[in-house]
Motif scaffolding. Sequence first.
Motif, PDB file in Angstrom:
ATOM      1  N   ASN A 176      -2.267   6.840   2.127  1.00 15.72           N
ATOM      2  CA  ASN A 176      -1.548   6.626   0.873  1.00 15.72           C
ATOM      3  C   ASN A 176      -2.440   6.508  -0.361  1.00 15.72           C
ATOM      4  O   ASN A 176      -1.924   6.513  -1.480  1.00 15.72           O
ATOM      5  N   TYR A 177      -3.751   6.372  -0.172  1.00 20.12           N
ATOM      6  CA  TYR A 177      -4.672   6.229  -1.292  1.00 20.12           C
ATOM      7  C   TYR A 177      -5.792   7.256  -1.163  1.00 20.12           C
ATOM      8  O   TYR A 177      -5.969   7.892  -0.120  1.00 20.12           O
ATOM      9  N   LYS A 200      -5.381   4.968  -6.523  1.00 26.62           N
ATOM     10  CA  LYS A 200      -4.120   5.698  -6.396  1.00 26.62           C
ATOM     11  C   LYS A 200      -4.370   7.207  -6.478  1.00 26.62           C
ATOM     12  O   LYS A 200      -5.190   7.659  -7.278  1.00 26.62           O
ATOM     13  N   TYR A 250     -10.839   2.644  -2.716  1.00 23.45           N
ATOM     14  CA  TYR A 250      -9.631   3.470  -2.760  1.00 23.45           C
ATOM     15  C   TYR A 250      -8.949   3.321  -4.116  1.00 23.45           C
ATOM     16  O   TYR A 250      -8.878   2.207  -4.662  1.00 23.45           O
ATOM     17  N   VAL A 269       0.837  -1.198   0.000  1.00 18.76           N
ATOM     18  CA  VAL A 269       0.000   0.000   0.000  1.00 18.76           C
ATOM     19  C   VAL A 269       0.873   1.250   0.000  1.00 18.76           C
ATOM     20  O   VAL A 269       0.618   2.223  -0.727  1.00 18.76           O
ATOM     21  N   LEU A 308      -4.240   2.961   4.153  1.00 17.11           N
ATOM     22  CA  LEU A 308      -4.972   3.324   2.944  1.00 17.11           C
ATOM     23  C   LEU A 308      -5.390   4.785   2.972  1.00 17.11           C
ATOM     24  O   LEU A 308      -5.297   5.494   1.952  1.00 17.11           O
ATOM     25  N   HIS A 319       2.155   1.992  -3.362  1.00 17.08           N
ATOM     26  CA  HIS A 319       1.113   2.162  -4.387  1.00 17.08           C
ATOM     27  C   HIS A 319       1.120   1.004  -5.386  1.00 17.08           C
ATOM     28  O   HIS A 319       0.975   1.210  -6.597  1.00 17.08           O
TER      29      HIS A 319
END
Length: 542
Positions: free
Chosen positions: A518-519, A541, A539, A487, A515, A490
Motif C-alpha cells: 500500500n505504500y 504514500k 515508506y 495503512v 506497507l 493511507h
Amino acid sequence: MSFTTARKWAMLEVIIIVALALVPLFVTFPYRVNIFLSWEGAYRLSSGQIPYKDFGLPLGYGYWIIPALFFKIFGPQMITLVKAQVFINIMAGLAFRSILKSLGATSGVRLLSVLVFALSYSFSNFWPWYNHTVIVYELVGLSFLLRAIFAEQVRSRFLWLAVAALFVFLSLFTKQDGGGMAFMLCLGLLTYNSAVTRRWWDVPVFAAMYIAIALLFILPLMPSFGYWFNHGQPPHSSRLAMNDFTDEIMGNSNWIKGYVVLAALCVAARVKQWSTWILQRQEVLFVLVTVGILGEAAIFQVTSYTPPDNNIFFHSFAFAFIATYLCELLQVNINQGKALLGAAFLVLFWWSGTWWKYVGRFTDRLFPAQELLGISDPTKENVVSRRNYILNYDSTDVPVAKWVYTDLPVFRKIYMPASTVKGMERVLALPVVREKKEGIKVLNMTELTPLAVVMPYKLETGSDYPLWYHLGVGMFNKQLTAFTQKVQQHHYDLVLYEYAPTLNNFYPFALREELRQNYQLVDSFLAPRRPTNAVIEVYVKP
C-alpha cells in the motif's frame, strides 16, 4: 564510634557512590539498543500525556517518572536519560548504604560493600532501564522499611512505613516481577519483626498503606489500565514455565548457590544457641534480607531474562553478609587501614571487568596487538590467535569504532552507524517532510523515536495506542488490526519501519507486508543497534 569518625566513614561511602555515578557525564555513548522505549515514554509523560489514556503499556509508568522529570529540567535530548540514570545510581547507592547501616554492618564492611555495589551494579548502568529501576525502588523501600522496624516511636514508625509502601509500590508499578517479590520480602521482614516485638499492627498497617497508594495511582487510570497492565489476563500471557526456573536455577546460578552455601556455613559457625539467636533482630533480619535478595535474584533472572545480568544486585548483599560474619569469626578488624586497603584492592581486582575497559583503551595503544597476517597472502606466515581464530564474513556488520556523530541536537554525544546518520538526513530532506512540517502524519516503528522532536511531528494518542510495537509484548492483535487498517487507508504521510528479521515480531512482520502493498518504499538504511542486523525502511504514500 565517635560522631567525627562516623562522619568520616559516611563521607567516604558517599564519595564512592557519587564519584562512580558521575562518570557517565564525562563520556560519549553509542546508541543504546532499546533505549528508544525509555526516550518515548519519558517524552510523552513530560509532554503531559497520561498513561493508559493517551498510550498503553503492559507495565506501570513508575520507571518513566524520573526520566520524565529530567526531560522537564534539561530537555528531551537522549543524553538527558544518562543524567537521569546518574541520579538513579546515586539514589540506589544511598539506599543500599542505609540498609547496611540499619542491619548493623561495621564501617569497614559497609564501605567495601558500597564499593562492590557501585562497581557491580551501578557503574555499568549508564542508561535507565526498567529491569534496573525496579530494583532501585525496592532498595529505597527496604531502606525505609528497616528504619520503621527499628523505630521506637509509633509516629515515626508509621511515617517510615508509609514512605516504604510508596517506593515498594513504585517498584511494582515499574515491573511486576521484581515489585511483587519486593512486596513479599517486606511482608516477611515485618512478620518476623512483629513476632519478636509483638507489634502486630505493623503488617496490616503496611499492607493497608500499600493498597491505598496503589488505588490512588490506579483508579484514575481505569478502565484501560485493566486491559494494558499485565497480570496474566488475555491478551497477555505469563510467558513462563516451571522448567524455566528449574533449568536456570539448578543448571546454572552458580554464584547464587555458592553464596547460599557460604552464608549457611557462616550462620552455622556463628550461632551457638538457636533459641537465643532467633531473638536477635538485627542479625536475623540481616539473614532474611540476604536470603530474600538471593532468592529474588534467582527468580528475576528467569522472569527478566534480557539483558542476562539484570540480577547482579545480589553480589553486594551476599558480600556484605559473608564479610560481616567472616571478619567476626576470623577476628579480622576490617575497619583499620591496612586490612581495609588490602580488601579494597581485592574488591577492585574482583570487579576489574567494569573499569578495565576504560583503562584498556590506553594499554591497547601502549601494547598494540600483533598485526594479523597471511590470511590471503601465501608469502606471509599465517598468524592465528584468540583475536582471529574465528573468521567473520558478515559484510553488513559495522564495528562501533566506525560509528559517527550527527549534528542533530537531540542526539548530542551519541554516535551511530554512518548509514543511520545519512539515512536520517535523507528522511529530513524528503519533500513530504519539508512541505508538511508539523502537520505531517508519521508512524515511526523504529528505534529512532527522538525524530519526533527533530521533524517534528505529533505523536499519536489514544487509550488503545501502544507505547511500543513488539507484537505480543507491547501491543497485540487488536492494535495490529488498527495499524493495518490505517495503512490500507493511507492514513500516514510517512512510515518508518524497522525490519529486524532475527527478532520475533519486534516490529510486526505482518504490517511490513501491508506497507509493501500500500505504500512506496523510497529508502532504507541501517538501524542503530549492535550488531547491525536490522534496517530501517522509509515508506511514503504512492
